[in-house]
Design an enzyme around this catalytic site. Structure first.
Site, PDB file in Angstrom:
ATOM      1  CE  LYS A   1      -1.543  -4.491   3.276  1.00 32.66           C
ATOM      2  NZ  LYS A   1      -1.778  -5.822   2.720  1.00 32.66           N
TER       3      LYS A   1
ATOM      4  CB  SER B   1      -0.851  -0.017   1.264  1.00 33.21           C
ATOM      5  OG  SER B   1      -1.442   1.228   1.474  1.00 33.21           O
TER       6      SER B   1
ATOM      7  CE1 TYR C   1      -4.054  -2.425   5.257  1.00 38.49           C
ATOM      8  CE2 TYR C   1      -3.452  -0.106   5.193  1.00 38.49           C
ATOM      9  CZ  TYR C   1      -3.758  -1.276   4.544  1.00 38.49           C
ATOM     10  OH  TYR C   1      -3.760  -1.294   3.174  1.00 38.49           O
TER      11      TYR C   1
HETATM   12  C1  UD1 Z   1      -6.581   4.305   3.514  1.00 35.54           C
HETATM   13  C2  UD1 Z   1      -5.182   3.891   3.830  1.00 35.54           C
HETATM   14  C3  UD1 Z   1      -4.651   2.995   2.752  1.00 35.54           C
HETATM   15  C4  UD1 Z   1      -5.556   1.817   2.614  1.00 35.54           C
HETATM   16  C5  UD1 Z   1      -6.942   2.309   2.260  1.00 35.54           C
HETATM   17  C6  UD1 Z   1      -7.892   1.129   2.144  1.00 35.54           C
HETATM   18  C7  UD1 Z   1      -3.730   5.379   5.079  1.00 35.54           C
HETATM   19  C8  UD1 Z   1      -2.958   6.625   5.056  1.00 35.54           C
HETATM   20  N1  UD1 Z   1      -4.350   5.070   3.953  1.00 35.54           N
HETATM   21  O1  UD1 Z   1      -6.499   5.182   2.397  1.00 35.54           O
HETATM   22  O2  UD1 Z   1      -3.389   2.546   3.073  1.00 35.54           O
HETATM   23  O3  UD1 Z   1      -5.055   0.975   1.618  1.00 35.54           O
HETATM   24  O4  UD1 Z   1      -7.395   3.195   3.272  1.00 35.54           O
HETATM   25  O5  UD1 Z   1      -8.526   0.826   3.305  1.00 35.54           O
HETATM   26  O6  UD1 Z   1      -3.786   4.706   6.049  1.00 35.54           O
HETATM   27  N2  UD1 Z   1     -12.634  10.901   3.300  1.00 35.54           N
HETATM   28  C9  UD1 Z   1     -13.646  11.800   3.575  1.00 35.54           C
HETATM   29  N3  UD1 Z   1     -14.824  11.300   4.054  1.00 35.54           N
HETATM   30  C10 UD1 Z   1     -15.033   9.960   4.269  1.00 35.54           C
HETATM   31  C11 UD1 Z   1     -13.989   9.052   3.980  1.00 35.54           C
HETATM   32  C12 UD1 Z   1     -12.797   9.558   3.506  1.00 35.54           C
HETATM   33  O7  UD1 Z   1     -13.504  12.997   3.393  1.00 35.54           O
HETATM   34  O8  UD1 Z   1     -16.125   9.592   4.731  1.00 35.54           O
HETATM   35  C13 UD1 Z   1     -11.370  11.427   2.736  1.00 35.54           C
HETATM   36  C14 UD1 Z   1     -10.152  11.089   3.574  1.00 35.54           C
HETATM   37  O9  UD1 Z   1      -9.917  12.081   4.518  1.00 35.54           O
HETATM   38  C15 UD1 Z   1      -9.080  11.028   2.483  1.00 35.54           C
HETATM   39  C16 UD1 Z   1      -9.818  10.551   1.237  1.00 35.54           C
HETATM   40  O10 UD1 Z   1     -11.182  10.777   1.498  1.00 35.54           O
HETATM   41  O11 UD1 Z   1      -8.612  12.308   2.226  1.00 35.54           O
HETATM   42  C17 UD1 Z   1      -9.633   9.070   0.956  1.00 35.54           C
HETATM   43  O12 UD1 Z   1      -9.918   8.329   2.152  1.00 35.54           O
HETATM   44  P1  UD1 Z   1     -10.054   6.737   2.138  1.00 35.54           P
HETATM   45  O13 UD1 Z   1     -10.949   6.323   1.031  1.00 35.54           O
HETATM   46  O14 UD1 Z   1     -10.436   6.320   3.525  1.00 35.54           O
HETATM   47  O15 UD1 Z   1      -8.609   6.224   1.778  1.00 35.54           O
HETATM   48  P2  UD1 Z   1      -7.182   6.589   2.425  1.00 35.54           P
HETATM   49  O16 UD1 Z   1      -7.331   7.058   3.816  1.00 35.54           O
HETATM   50  O17 UD1 Z   1      -6.474   7.475   1.462  1.00 35.54           O
END
Ligand code: UD1
Length: 335
Positions: free
Chosen positions: A153, A124, A149
């Site tokens: 990785k 990841s 997590y």
């Molecule tokens: C996270 C993990 C990544 C993992 C992936 C799958 C980290 C840094 N990243 O990715 O390693 O493979 O999850 O589980 O640990 N967001 C919102 N609202 C929401 C959900 C998310 O605004 O309800 C935003 C988050 O703040 C982020 C973006 O959307 O900026 C993507 O979030 P998300 O889909 O959860 O993925 P990551 O956090 O990037």
């Protein structure tokens, strides 16, 4: 018939990879403990690939069952290893569960398989942590993991880096995924989050479908052009196809060292607000959202430098973010 074992092959990325393998002429065979998927996905994969999918319910922590499996399956040619837990927040609450499942599972796999079998490992972009430099390149050093997590990785890559090629162990390619989204065009397989989705796109599609009130955009004062975090969202079928390219490199013994690493992303950064607008444009649906405080542990920006994958694997992402988001919406509508 080149048989490839896909651990966690009924999960989100695993199921799409079974389809990609089959489309490239390989025969995927699956083990999965069904902890984060549904057995019905097996029939859906079969309907897409038009042939039966060999499947056994096995937990990688059950080393006896795993050894028996490998004694029976003598004609495997390679392994794509997905089976692992992946919820960042849950890993903070249950660290030992994550270390046991992801690390013990990996070690059991390595010690039970026929040694020479090559492996593709699901890594990841989380291994990079908060990097001052973007896009992220494979030779950037690991930052201290912010979650168990992420730590699994990093440790997984280290275990493989030290063991690949030693004592007759086959070669390994670790693929560092950026943010996989979307679903197969048939809408028969896709992401099946358990409970409240933690990731952006499943939460967004469930909100538009009326299962959730509003999407919370976590943080809008980040130092980015629109104040929201930037990620590299990749269509899950593009990601699935990257596994086939990586596998072929190992099967054809084209790898330059026993352990290689590739970023698998699009190379394009996209903010949370840009993603919401792309979804609206692609589907014609309105996304109800509100700004919420930043989520602890989120990095501001993470997107891939994909030059290495392009040059060496001959792979690059082909599908647009709009295509990925409409496929996610089509999948949601089937639920
Ligand atoms: C996270 C993990 C990544 C993992 C992936 C799958 C980290 C840094 N990243 O990715 O390693 O493979 O999850 O589980 O640990 N967001 C919102 N609202 C929401 C959900 C998310 O605004 O309800 C935003 C988050 O703040 C982020 C973006 O959307 O900026 C993507 O979030 P998300 O889909 O959860 O993925 P990551 O956090 O990037």
């Amino acid at each position: 018939m080149t048989k490839i074992l896909v651990t966690g092959g009924l999960g989100y990325i695993g199921s799409h990879t079974c389809v990609a393998l089959s489309q490239s002429g390989y025969t995927p065979v699956v083990i999965d403990n069904l902890s984060n998927t549904d057995i019905r996905i097996k029939a859906r994969i079969e309907s897409i690939i038009g042939q039966p999918l060999a499947f056994q319910k096995i937990d990688l922590c059950d080393s006896a069952a795993l050894s028996t499996y490998f004694e029976q399956e003598k004609d495997l040619q390679g392994i794509i290893h997905f089976a692992a837990l992946k919820a960042v927040g849950e890993s903070v609450d249950k660290p030992l569960l994550y270390f046991q499942n992801n690390i013990e599972g990996l070690i059991n796999l390595l010690t039970s398989k026929s040694p020479s079998l090559p492996i593709i490992f699901s890594s990841s972009c989380t291994v990079y942590g908060e990097s001052a430099q973007q896009p992220l390149q494979e030779d950037f050093p690991f930052q201290k993991a912010v979650s168990p997590y992420g730590s699994t990785k990093q440790m997984g890559e280290e275990i493989l880096q030290f063991s690949a090629g030693k004592n007759n162990q086959g070669s390994v390619i670790a693929l560092r995924y950026f943010n996989p989204i979307g679903a197969h065009s048939s809408a028969q397989i896709g992401e099946l989050p358990k409970g409240i989705p933690q990731n952006l796109v499943p939460f967004l599609t469930q909100t538009v479908a009326g299962k959730r009130d509003k999407l919370s955009v976590f943080g809008h004062q980040y130092p980015t052009p629109d104040g929201t975090c930037i990620r590299d969202y990749i269509h899950v079928m593009d990601l699935a196809e990257a596994h086939v390219s990586a596998l072929e490199r190992l099967l054809n013994k084209k790898n330059k060292s026993p352990f290689e690493v590739f970023n698998i992303g699009t190379g394009k950064g996209c903010s949370v607000l840009e993603l919401i607008h792309s979804f609206e444009k692609a589907t014609g649906e309105k996304v109800p959202y509100t700004f919420a405080p930043p989520r602890p542990g989120d990095v501001t920006i993470a997107y891939a430098d994909t030059t290495h994958a392009q040059k060496v694997l001959g792979w690059s992402a082909k599908r647009s973010i709009e295509e990925a988001l409409s496929s996610a919406w089509n999948w949601e509508k089937q639920q």
